[in-house]
Design a protein around this motif. Sequence first.
Motif, PDB file in Angstrom:
ATOM      1  N   LYS A 196       0.891  -1.235  -0.027  1.00  0.00           N
ATOM      2  CA  LYS A 196       0.110  -0.030   0.005  1.00  0.00           C
ATOM      3  C   LYS A 196       0.833   1.110  -0.020  1.00  0.00           C
ATOM      4  N   ILE A 197       0.613   1.986  -1.058  1.00  0.00           N
ATOM      5  CA  ILE A 197       1.302   3.265  -1.073  1.00  0.00           C
ATOM      6  C   ILE A 197       0.346   4.152  -1.024  1.00  0.00           C
ATOM      7  N   PRO A 198       0.349   5.343  -0.523  1.00  0.00           N
ATOM      8  CA  PRO A 198      -0.661   6.742  -0.545  1.00  0.00           C
ATOM      9  C   PRO A 198      -0.326   7.512  -1.615  1.00  0.00           C
ATOM     10  N   ALA A 199      -1.662   7.948  -2.290  1.00  0.00           N
ATOM     11  CA  ALA A 199      -1.584   8.707  -3.406  1.00  0.00           C
ATOM     12  C   ALA A 199      -1.328  10.173  -3.219  1.00  0.00           C
ATOM     13  N   THR A 200      -0.283  10.415  -2.570  1.00  0.00           N
ATOM     14  CA  THR A 200       0.192  11.886  -2.353  1.00  0.00           C
ATOM     15  C   THR A 200       1.069  12.117  -3.562  1.00  0.00           C
ATOM     16  N   LYS A 201       1.445  13.195  -3.526  1.00  0.00           N
ATOM     17  CA  LYS A 201       2.116  13.840  -5.102  1.00  0.00           C
ATOM     18  C   LYS A 201       3.473  13.110  -4.852  1.00  0.00           C
ATOM     19  N   ALA A 202       4.136  12.702  -3.827  1.00  0.00           N
ATOM     20  CA  ALA A 202       5.455  12.136  -3.506  1.00  0.00           C
ATOM     21  C   ALA A 202       5.133  10.589  -4.043  1.00  0.00           C
ATOM     22  N   GLY A 203       3.874  10.062  -3.794  1.00  0.00           N
ATOM     23  CA  GLY A 203       3.503   8.750  -3.815  1.00  0.00           C
ATOM     24  C   GLY A 203       3.454   8.297  -5.287  1.00  0.00           C
ATOM     25  N   LEU A 204       2.800   9.231  -5.979  1.00  0.00           N
ATOM     26  CA  LEU A 204       2.591   8.809  -7.414  1.00  0.00           C
ATOM     27  C   LEU A 204       3.951   8.232  -8.256  1.00  0.00           C
ATOM     28  N   PRO A 205       5.051   8.904  -8.070  1.00  0.00           N
ATOM     29  CA  PRO A 205       6.195   8.236  -9.052  1.00  0.00           C
ATOM     30  C   PRO A 205       6.838   7.161  -8.214  1.00  0.00           C
ATOM     31  N   ALA A 206       6.373   6.809  -6.821  1.00  0.00           N
ATOM     32  CA  ALA A 206       6.730   5.879  -6.161  1.00  0.00           C
ATOM     33  C   ALA A 206       5.874   4.548  -6.690  1.00  0.00           C
ATOM     34  N   ILE A 207       4.789   4.652  -7.023  1.00  0.00           N
ATOM     35  CA  ILE A 207       3.621   3.908  -7.462  1.00  0.00           C
ATOM     36  C   ILE A 207       4.298   3.186  -8.606  1.00  0.00           C
ATOM     37  N   THR A 208       4.696   4.317  -9.613  1.00  0.00           N
ATOM     38  CA  THR A 208       5.439   3.857 -11.032  1.00  0.00           C
ATOM     39  C   THR A 208       6.496   3.111 -10.728  1.00  0.00           C
ATOM     40  N   ALA A 209       7.404   3.494  -9.927  1.00  0.00           N
ATOM     41  CA  ALA A 209       8.588   2.793  -9.785  1.00  0.00           C
ATOM     42  C   ALA A 209       8.486   1.349  -9.298  1.00  0.00           C
ATOM     43  N   VAL A 210       7.619   1.173  -8.128  1.00  0.00           N
ATOM     44  CA  VAL A 210       7.381  -0.098  -7.579  1.00  0.00           C
ATOM     45  C   VAL A 210       6.693  -1.110  -8.610  1.00  0.00           C
ATOM     46  N   LEU A 211       5.843  -0.727  -9.136  1.00  0.00           N
ATOM     47  CA  LEU A 211       5.179  -1.471 -10.348  1.00  0.00           C
ATOM     48  C   LEU A 211       6.454  -2.047 -11.395  1.00  0.00           C
ATOM     49  N   ALA A 212       7.213  -0.925 -11.693  1.00  0.00           N
ATOM     50  CA  ALA A 212       8.367  -1.285 -12.566  1.00  0.00           C
ATOM     51  C   ALA A 212       9.169  -2.335 -12.114  1.00  0.00           C
ATOM     52  N   GLU A 213       9.367  -2.638 -10.947  1.00  0.00           N
ATOM     53  CA  GLU A 213      10.200  -3.766  -9.982  1.00  0.00           C
ATOM     54  C   GLU A 213       9.361  -5.054 -10.284  1.00  0.00           C
ATOM     55  N   GLU A 229      -9.927  13.668  -9.845  1.00  0.00           N
ATOM     56  CA  GLU A 229      -8.398  14.264 -10.374  1.00  0.00           C
ATOM     57  C   GLU A 229      -7.357  13.546 -10.007  1.00  0.00           C
ATOM     58  N   ARG A 230      -7.261  13.236  -8.576  1.00  0.00           N
ATOM     59  CA  ARG A 230      -5.969  12.388  -8.046  1.00  0.00           C
ATOM     60  C   ARG A 230      -6.289  10.957  -8.656  1.00  0.00           C
ATOM     61  N   HIS A 231      -7.634  10.365  -8.637  1.00  0.00           N
ATOM     62  CA  HIS A 231      -7.694   9.144  -9.065  1.00  0.00           C
ATOM     63  C   HIS A 231      -7.134   9.110 -10.617  1.00  0.00           C
ATOM     64  N   ARG A 232      -7.381   9.855 -11.566  1.00  0.00           N
ATOM     65  CA  ARG A 232      -6.706   9.867 -12.756  1.00  0.00           C
ATOM     66  C   ARG A 232      -5.420   9.926 -12.771  1.00  0.00           C
ATOM     67  N   GLU A 233      -4.784  10.659 -11.872  1.00  0.00           N
ATOM     68  CA  GLU A 233      -3.113  10.755 -11.602  1.00  0.00           C
ATOM     69  C   GLU A 233      -2.759   9.363 -11.407  1.00  0.00           C
ATOM     70  N   VAL A 234      -3.444   8.501 -10.417  1.00  0.00           N
ATOM     71  CA  VAL A 234      -3.142   7.280 -10.099  1.00  0.00           C
ATOM     72  C   VAL A 234      -3.174   6.154 -11.140  1.00  0.00           C
ATOM     73  N   MET A 235      -4.161   6.308 -12.068  1.00  0.00           N
ATOM     74  CA  MET A 235      -4.409   5.655 -12.878  1.00  0.00           C
ATOM     75  C   MET A 235      -3.121   5.739 -14.099  1.00  0.00           C
ATOM     76  N   ASP A 236      -2.826   7.068 -14.234  1.00  0.00           N
ATOM     77  CA  ASP A 236      -1.722   7.320 -15.174  1.00  0.00           C
ATOM     78  C   ASP A 236      -0.591   6.557 -14.513  1.00  0.00           C
ATOM     79  N   ALA A 237      -0.093   6.859 -13.144  1.00  0.00           N
ATOM     80  CA  ALA A 237       1.109   6.353 -12.677  1.00  0.00           C
ATOM     81  C   ALA A 237       1.082   4.713 -12.723  1.00  0.00           C
ATOM     82  N   TYR A 238      -0.072   4.179 -12.681  1.00  0.00           N
ATOM     83  CA  TYR A 238      -0.145   2.861 -12.984  1.00  0.00           C
ATOM     84  C   TYR A 238       0.030   2.169 -14.220  1.00  0.00           C
ATOM     85  N   LEU A 239      -0.450   3.018 -15.295  1.00  0.00           N
ATOM     86  CA  LEU A 239      -0.036   2.554 -16.799  1.00  0.00           C
ATOM     87  C   LEU A 239       1.232   2.814 -16.779  1.00  0.00           C
ATOM     88  N   ALA A 240       1.937   4.115 -16.354  1.00  0.00           N
ATOM     89  CA  ALA A 240       3.258   4.219 -16.598  1.00  0.00           C
ATOM     90  C   ALA A 240       4.143   3.176 -15.957  1.00  0.00           C
TER      91      ALA A 240
END
Length: 374
Positions: free
Chosen positions: A145-162, A175-186
Amino acid sequence: MTSTTQNPNLAALSAAGVSVWLDDLSRDRLTSGNLKELTETRSVVGVTTNPTIFGNALQHGHAYDDQLGELVARGADVEAVIRTATTDDVRNACDVLRSAWDASDGIDGRVSIEVDPRLAHDTDKTILQAIELWKIVDRPNLFIKIPATKAGLPAITAVLAEGISVNVTLIFSVERHREVMDAYLAGLEAAKSGGHDLSKLHSVASFFVSRVDTEIDDRLEKIGSEAALALRGKAGVANARLAYAAYEEVFGGERYAALAADGARVQRPLWASTGVKNPDYPDTLYVTELVGPHTVNTLPEKTIEAVADHGEIRGDTISGTGPAAQQIFDQLSAVGIDVPDVFEVLETEGVAKFEASWNELLEATQTRLDAASK
């Protein structure tokens, strides 16, 4: 699991496309067989945890006494004690739910563990701890579990990349949900480049519901007009329905389609904070009004029992509701609700509450360690 033992209301909820997850975990639930029983009688196919839940588990009762004593004898500090106790519980819960993971091709049977909430605004440390927790628990049906803070968004992408599956938490706004989905796809795109099997990567976006009503209802009551008071209790469900419409749009688009061709899964919306806080509202409100395909509802046991007893599952109550939900928010703005401020306050408070719970957990555990070492 045999269908004959499942509660019919919860079985109907599952049949409508909603995965029922328990929003609680403790060692007592594991050792007593309660968690296994809930999978057999209440359609539970997942477990979520957070610092508050672990704090309650560790501070009450004696289930952890023996382990705390052993860890003290080995010289473990308070953070090591908490990490060991919580990851042991999560690993054992993963094992209890492994059959649900196997049966659903990895979609369900998931157990979530949260990174230290004090890291919510530190991208690099969040990434490092996510990888560490993944290795410690060592179960394929784990969610970090990673929080959807501004700092959390790039962490989501990086952790999925692993190649690590992620539960994104503390989402309040579309709006934040859309950013989260974008981080997931990235993250999926990076994982693909890194040679990971996309079919093994999963994620949910935990969208908080009841807290939205609590905050907005309080503001509506202060405004006090007839039009304002008529909107009480409507924002939480409407907000979640807008999030689902955004999910349908994103995962019906070309960017996801290109990844789906390589086996990628959708990031399912997860309804969190679904225990009703206002006694004037039906206690199953955030379940029966948020039924839709490919969703998760993570429920306190009290709400699970309410649904089992008198929840009326009417099939899909969310698809196609976006326009009506948007009207609710238009009306909220019209009566004077500063909607962006609501979401900013809720995210700030959400992180602060989890951090406060974590600090309380550290203090309480240290007190128990001091007593055990005397």
